[in-house]
Design a protein around this motif. Structure first.
Motif, PDB file in Angstrom:
ATOM      1  N   VAL A 168       0.840  -1.193   0.000  1.00 49.66           N
ATOM      2  CA  VAL A 168       0.000   0.000   0.000  1.00 49.66           C
ATOM      3  C   VAL A 168       0.875   1.244   0.000  1.00 49.66           C
ATOM      4  O   VAL A 168       1.865   1.327   0.736  1.00 49.66           O
ATOM      5  N   ALA A 169       0.497   2.222  -0.818  1.00 47.63           N
ATOM      6  CA  ALA A 169       1.177   3.518  -0.834  1.00 47.63           C
ATOM      7  C   ALA A 169       0.149   4.617  -0.586  1.00 47.63           C
ATOM      8  O   ALA A 169      -0.993   4.531  -1.032  1.00 47.63           O
ATOM      9  N   VAL A 170       0.583   5.631   0.143  1.00 48.97           N
ATOM     10  CA  VAL A 170      -0.267   6.786   0.450  1.00 48.97           C
ATOM     11  C   VAL A 170       0.430   8.040  -0.048  1.00 48.97           C
ATOM     12  O   VAL A 170       1.610   8.260   0.236  1.00 48.97           O
ATOM     13  N   ILE A 171      -0.299   8.860  -0.813  1.00 45.27           N
ATOM     14  CA  ILE A 171       0.235  10.123  -1.313  1.00 45.27           C
ATOM     15  C   ILE A 171      -0.520  11.270  -0.644  1.00 45.27           C
ATOM     16  O   ILE A 171      -1.748  11.325  -0.690  1.00 45.27           O
ATOM     17  N   ASP A 172       0.211  12.174  -0.043  1.00 37.89           N
ATOM     18  CA  ASP A 172      -0.378  13.384   0.513  1.00 37.89           C
ATOM     19  C   ASP A 172      -0.215  14.491  -0.522  1.00 37.89           C
ATOM     20  O   ASP A 172       0.858  15.074  -0.663  1.00 37.89           O
ATOM     21  N   SER A 173      -1.282  14.788  -1.245  1.00 43.30           N
ATOM     22  CA  SER A 173      -1.215  15.795  -2.303  1.00 43.30           C
ATOM     23  C   SER A 173      -1.830  17.125  -1.883  1.00 43.30           C
ATOM     24  O   SER A 173      -2.079  18.004  -2.719  1.00 43.30           O
ATOM     25  N   VAL A 174      -2.095  17.275  -0.583  1.00 38.86           N
ATOM     26  CA  VAL A 174      -2.730  18.491  -0.091  1.00 38.86           C
ATOM     27  C   VAL A 174      -1.731  19.648  -0.127  1.00 38.86           C
ATOM     28  O   VAL A 174      -0.612  19.536   0.372  1.00 38.86           O
ATOM     29  N   LEU A 175      -2.140  20.737  -0.740  1.00 37.69           N
ATOM     30  CA  LEU A 175      -1.323  21.944  -0.820  1.00 37.69           C
ATOM     31  C   LEU A 175      -2.028  23.082  -0.073  1.00 37.69           C
ATOM     32  O   LEU A 175      -3.243  23.108  -0.012  1.00 37.69           O
ATOM     33  N   PRO A 176      -1.275  23.996   0.548  1.00 34.06           N
ATOM     34  CA  PRO A 176       0.182  24.172   0.428  1.00 34.06           C
ATOM     35  C   PRO A 176       1.013  23.382   1.444  1.00 34.06           C
ATOM     36  O   PRO A 176       2.226  23.352   1.346  1.00 34.06           O
ATOM     37  N   ILE A 177       0.358  22.746   2.444  1.00 28.91           N
ATOM     38  CA  ILE A 177       1.107  21.992   3.451  1.00 28.91           C
ATOM     39  C   ILE A 177       0.417  20.658   3.670  1.00 28.91           C
ATOM     40  O   ILE A 177      -0.791  20.606   3.900  1.00 28.91           O
ATOM     41  N   GLY A 178       1.172  19.568   3.625  1.00 32.95           N
ATOM     42  CA  GLY A 178       0.633  18.257   3.926  1.00 32.95           C
ATOM     43  C   GLY A 178       0.669  17.987   5.419  1.00 32.95           C
ATOM     44  O   GLY A 178       1.485  18.562   6.144  1.00 32.95           O
ATOM     45  N   SER A 179      -0.207  17.097   5.886  1.00 38.42           N
ATOM     46  CA  SER A 179      -0.277  16.808   7.320  1.00 38.42           C
ATOM     47  C   SER A 179       0.003  15.356   7.679  1.00 38.42           C
ATOM     48  O   SER A 179       0.221  15.037   8.847  1.00 38.42           O
TER      49      SER A 179
END
Length: 230
Positions: A3-14
């Motif tokens: 499993v891979a998780v991508i945090d694509s939230v901009l401008p800051i990932g959490s």
């Protein structure tokens, strides 16, 4: 499963701070690398796997300045490499419906939509759902989750469904301070509180998500490449 998780939230990932990862590999640094360097073999072997968590992580932008330098044109190739290397890909898009995120959403097997039980949020969620429909997505693509961030205040599940126009697939109870404690200790909620009602709900939801994603994949082959799910 891998499993891979991508945090694509901009401008800051959490996600990195939640799982306790403070390394330098993230979406910004990965996108800055040449495409030939970020193939399936590279992401399979190089992505960090935070302690206690059963997934490999592409951390989000560490700060707003870094976010401004994101090579948006590289996102598609990175996702394709992850699809070739992992069985499941989870992409946190936050509240964004940008031109970067929309193609990913349109090709995903399933979209988890988290909704709070207040009328303002539900009405905004309905607008998002109508927009997704205009982009060719159906109810079979959406897994709606009612998230009670407070106690029993707010509107009911049936009222949410009537306004939203979507069935609520799962309803999470208010987690009180337990979620905050788990996050502060950088451990999964289900590991910290294995007998909590919410843990059972989360496990049931995971099984349903897998089942729905499989149905969508079988009916819409365009959402999958190399056998992995998004």
């Amino acid at each position: 499963a891998r499993v891979a998780v991508i945090d694509s939230v901009l401008p800051i990932g959490s996600i990195a701070s939640i799982v306790g990862y403070d390394g330098g590999m993230n979406l910004i640094s990965l996108a800055a690398m040449p495409p030939e360097k970020t193939d399936a073999a590279f992401v399979r072997e190089s992505l960090p796997k935070p302690l206690a968590w059963k997934f490999h992580l592409v951390a989000g932008s560490p700060d707003p300045e870094s976010a401004s330098s994101l090579r948006a044109d590289r996102i598609g190739q990175i996702v394709e490499s992850l699809q070739a290397a992992y069985d499941f890909i989870f992409i946190d898009v936050g509240r964004s419906l940008s031109q970067i995120i929309l193609p990913i959403i349109q090709h995903a097997n399933l979209i988890a939509m988290t909704i709070s039980p207040d009328m303002g949020t539900v009405r905004l969620s309905r607008i998002v759902w109508q927009y997704l429909q205009s982009k060719g997505l159906s109810k079979g693509h959406i897994y709606a989750i009612l998230n009670r961030v407070v106690g029993f205040e707010g509107i009911t599940k049936s009222e949410v469904e009537d306004v939203l126009g979507l069935p609520i697939r799962s309803a999470l109870p208010h987690l009180a301070g337990n979620l905050l404690m788990a996050n502060n200790q950088n451990v999964p909620f289900a590991s910290k509180f294995p007998n909590d009602t919410a843990t059972m709900v989360l496990k049931e939801s995971a099984a349903q998500i897998i089942e729905m994603a499989e149905r969508t994949r079988n009916g819409h082959a365009q959402g999958v490449q190399n056998g992995s799910w998004i």
